[in-house]
Design an enzyme around this catalytic site. Structure first.
Site, PDB file in Angstrom:
ATOM      1  CB  SER A  44      -0.736  -0.076   1.211  1.00  0.00           C
ATOM      2  OG  SER A  44      -1.131   1.214   1.781  1.00  0.00           O
ATOM      3  CE1 TYR A 104      -2.064  -3.811   5.352  1.00  0.00           C
ATOM      4  CE2 TYR A 104      -1.634  -1.608   4.497  1.00  0.00           C
ATOM      5  CZ  TYR A 104      -2.029  -3.114   4.324  1.00  0.00           C
ATOM      6  OH  TYR A 104      -2.477  -3.379   3.146  1.00  0.00           O
ATOM      7  CG  HIS A 112      -9.910   1.741   3.446  1.00  0.00           C
ATOM      8  ND1 HIS A 112      -9.853   0.465   3.459  1.00  0.00           N
ATOM      9  CD2 HIS A 112      -8.365   2.092   3.745  1.00  0.00           C
ATOM     10  CE1 HIS A 112      -8.552  -0.106   3.550  1.00  0.00           C
ATOM     11  NE2 HIS A 112      -7.959   0.852   3.899  1.00  0.00           N
TER      12      HIS A 112
HETATM   13  O1  GFB Z   1      -9.212   5.661   4.020  1.00  0.00           O
HETATM   14  P1  GFB Z   1      -8.779   6.104   5.412  1.00  0.00           P
HETATM   15  O2  GFB Z   1      -9.461   5.374   6.640  1.00  0.00           O
HETATM   16  O3  GFB Z   1      -7.201   5.908   5.651  1.00  0.00           O
HETATM   17  O4  GFB Z   1      -8.992   7.729   5.754  1.00  0.00           O
HETATM   18  P2  GFB Z   1      -5.764   6.419   5.278  1.00  0.00           P
HETATM   19  C1  GFB Z   1      -8.454   8.841   5.038  1.00  0.00           C
HETATM   20  C2  GFB Z   1      -8.986   9.966   5.276  1.00  0.00           C
HETATM   21  O5  GFB Z   1     -10.197  10.026   5.164  1.00  0.00           O
HETATM   22  C3  GFB Z   1      -8.396  10.353   6.532  1.00  0.00           C
HETATM   23  C4  GFB Z   1     -10.681  10.756   6.194  1.00  0.00           C
HETATM   24  O6  GFB Z   1      -8.197  11.624   6.773  1.00  0.00           O
HETATM   25  C5  GFB Z   1      -9.711  10.193   7.334  1.00  0.00           C
HETATM   26  O7  GFB Z   1      -9.822  11.136   8.625  1.00  0.00           O
HETATM   27  N1  GFB Z   1     -12.219  10.370   6.606  1.00  0.00           N
HETATM   28  C6  GFB Z   1     -13.186  11.413   6.734  1.00  0.00           C
HETATM   29  C7  GFB Z   1     -12.572   9.127   6.816  1.00  0.00           C
HETATM   30  N2  GFB Z   1     -14.201  10.734   7.004  1.00  0.00           N
HETATM   31  C8  GFB Z   1     -14.025   9.457   6.966  1.00  0.00           C
HETATM   32  C9  GFB Z   1     -14.828   8.211   7.564  1.00  0.00           C
HETATM   33  O8  GFB Z   1     -15.785   8.346   7.750  1.00  0.00           O
HETATM   34  N3  GFB Z   1     -14.055   7.065   7.596  1.00  0.00           N
HETATM   35  C10 GFB Z   1     -12.727   6.812   7.330  1.00  0.00           C
HETATM   36  N4  GFB Z   1     -12.163   5.846   7.458  1.00  0.00           N
HETATM   37  N5  GFB Z   1     -12.152   8.098   7.153  1.00  0.00           N
HETATM   38  C11 GFB Z   1      -5.097   3.804   5.487  1.00  0.00           C
HETATM   39  C12 GFB Z   1      -4.170   3.268   6.311  1.00  0.00           C
HETATM   40  O9  GFB Z   1      -4.789   5.368   5.630  1.00  0.00           O
HETATM   41  O10 GFB Z   1      -5.132   3.741   4.134  1.00  0.00           O
HETATM   42  C13 GFB Z   1      -3.741   2.069   5.813  1.00  0.00           C
HETATM   43  O11 GFB Z   1      -4.436   3.327   7.621  1.00  0.00           O
HETATM   44  C14 GFB Z   1      -3.736   1.715   4.206  1.00  0.00           C
HETATM   45  O12 GFB Z   1      -2.703   1.494   6.308  1.00  0.00           O
HETATM   46  C15 GFB Z   1      -4.963   2.245   3.866  1.00  0.00           C
HETATM   47  O13 GFB Z   1      -2.566   2.341   3.743  1.00  0.00           O
HETATM   48  C16 GFB Z   1      -4.991   2.368   2.207  1.00  0.00           C
HETATM   49  O14 GFB Z   1      -5.692   6.702   3.916  1.00  0.00           O
HETATM   50  O15 GFB Z   1      -5.481   7.781   6.032  1.00  0.00           O
END
Ligand code: GFB
Length: 311
Positions: free
Chosen positions: A110, A139, A182
């Site tokens: 990733s 991760y 995500h």
């Molecule tokens: O997709 P996400 O959970 O992971 O969050 P990362 C991306 C951004 O979206 C962050 C915002 O800035 C979150 O704060 N966000 C806004 C939200 N609203 C929401 C919501 O309702 N749910 C979630 N989940 N996020 C992950 C990594 O990072 O991405 C993993 O933790 C991996 O290791 C994956 O690399 C692809 O992009 O921040």
């Protein structure tokens, strides 16, 4: 193309996940026999089971799409599981493939493998040049170990093991659980439920200012099959769309696709994560691959799938 999948036995580890499912769909047109194994049949964290299954089923090629994955909250809530499960599954499958003489193995990671403050767009050689983003360092460490495992087996045993690093993915078969998902499926579900409830507001985690790059899972699978056939070298390859946007712009786009017209409210008590992680797409583009699905179209297809499968 240097490696043909035609007539080969191809094992997709993790076929029930979003990437694994997209790989199974994509491989249908490659003239190969696709092998899969449900969790009841094969526990990839179990070394003996993994060795025995690979020895008995003799895949010619393996896509290692099985992983413990999740969004920003899941990553920071379950650091032990994210590090241990990903390390052990990758190690078991790599060693099983070596012992069974598997012709080719692709390991997957990733974009979070790169340093938090890596210069953008992030070139492959930015790996290990600085500290990681704390929310997903566990991760990331496991996935960096996966790259090293592939490269070390190539160096020591001559195994044709390769690594691909997809950007943030979304699409058919995604996880829509609000705590562990995500950003795309989370916001899609929130927008859908807010629309049905006639709610006036939708809550977006963090400040909305971080930038993210997104790739539709079926485009990712297409790139992975392309690399399996075309790439045979140490060092990983970025798999991305080459474009990013702010989370608040993404939120607006998802609300448009879903048809929610209320207000978007930020919740800054939730983590932002890394400020930006746009990957350089040059290495893969130079080989001749580029994505087909725009973000809007991919979101529309994902919403269609969500509506048909949300039960
Ligand atoms: O997709 P996400 O959970 O992971 O969050 P990362 C991306 C951004 O979206 C962050 C915002 O800035 C979150 O704060 N966000 C806004 C939200 N609203 C929401 C919501 O309702 N749910 C979630 N989940 N996020 C992950 C990594 O990072 O991405 C993993 O933790 C991996 O290791 C994956 O690399 C692809 O992009 O921040």
């Amino acid at each position: 193309m240097s490696y043909s999948l035609e007539g080969k036995r191809v094992f997709v580890a993790g076929h029930r996940g979003m990437v694994g499912g997209a790989l199974v769909r994509r491989l249908a047109s490659e003239g190969c026999e696709v092998l899969t194994a449900g969790r009841g049949q094969l526990d990839l964290t179990d070394q003996r089971q993994t060795f025995d299954w690979v020895a008995a089923n003799k895949p010619d090629a393996i896509f290692m799409a099985a992983a413990k994955v999740g969004g920003i909250l899941a990553n920071s809530s379950y650091p032990g599981q994210f590090l241990y499960k990903n390390l052990i599954m990758q190690a078991n499958i790599a060693e099983a493939a070596r012992l069974a003489g598997t012709e080719k193995l692709m390991l997957l990671g990733s974009s979070c493998i790169y340093p938090k403050m890596a210069p953008q767009p992030i070139e492959e050689d930015a790996l290990l040049t600085g500290p990681l983003e704390p929310t997903n360092q566990w991760y990331a460490i496991a996935k960096i170990a996966g790259i090293m495992l592939g490269d070390s087996y190539r160096a020591e045993y001559g195994c044709d093991f390769i690594s691909a690093m997809p950007t943030n993915l979304y699409g058919i078969g995604d996880n829509f659980d609000l705590e562990t998902s995500h950003v795309v499926p989370a916001l899609m579900r929130k927008a859908h439920e807010a629309k049905l409830a006639g709610a006036k507001q939708l809550v977006m985690w963090g400040t909305g200012t971080p930038r993210r790059e997104f790739l539709y899972a079926d485009d990712c699978a297409d790139a992975l099959v392309f690399l399996m056939k075309a790439y045979s070298a140490p060092g990983h390859v970025n798999v991305g769309s080459g474009e990013d946007l702010e989370i608040r712009e993404l939120t607006r786009l998802i609300c448009e696709v879903v048809g929610f017209e209320g207000e978007i409210v930020a919740d800054p008590t939730k983590p932002d994560g890394t400020p930006r992680k746009l990957m350089a797409a040059d290495k893969l583009r130079a080989m001749g691959w580029s994505p087909k699905t725009s973000l809007r179209d991919g979101l529309a297809k994902t919403y269609e799938w969500f509506l048909a499968n949300r039960a």
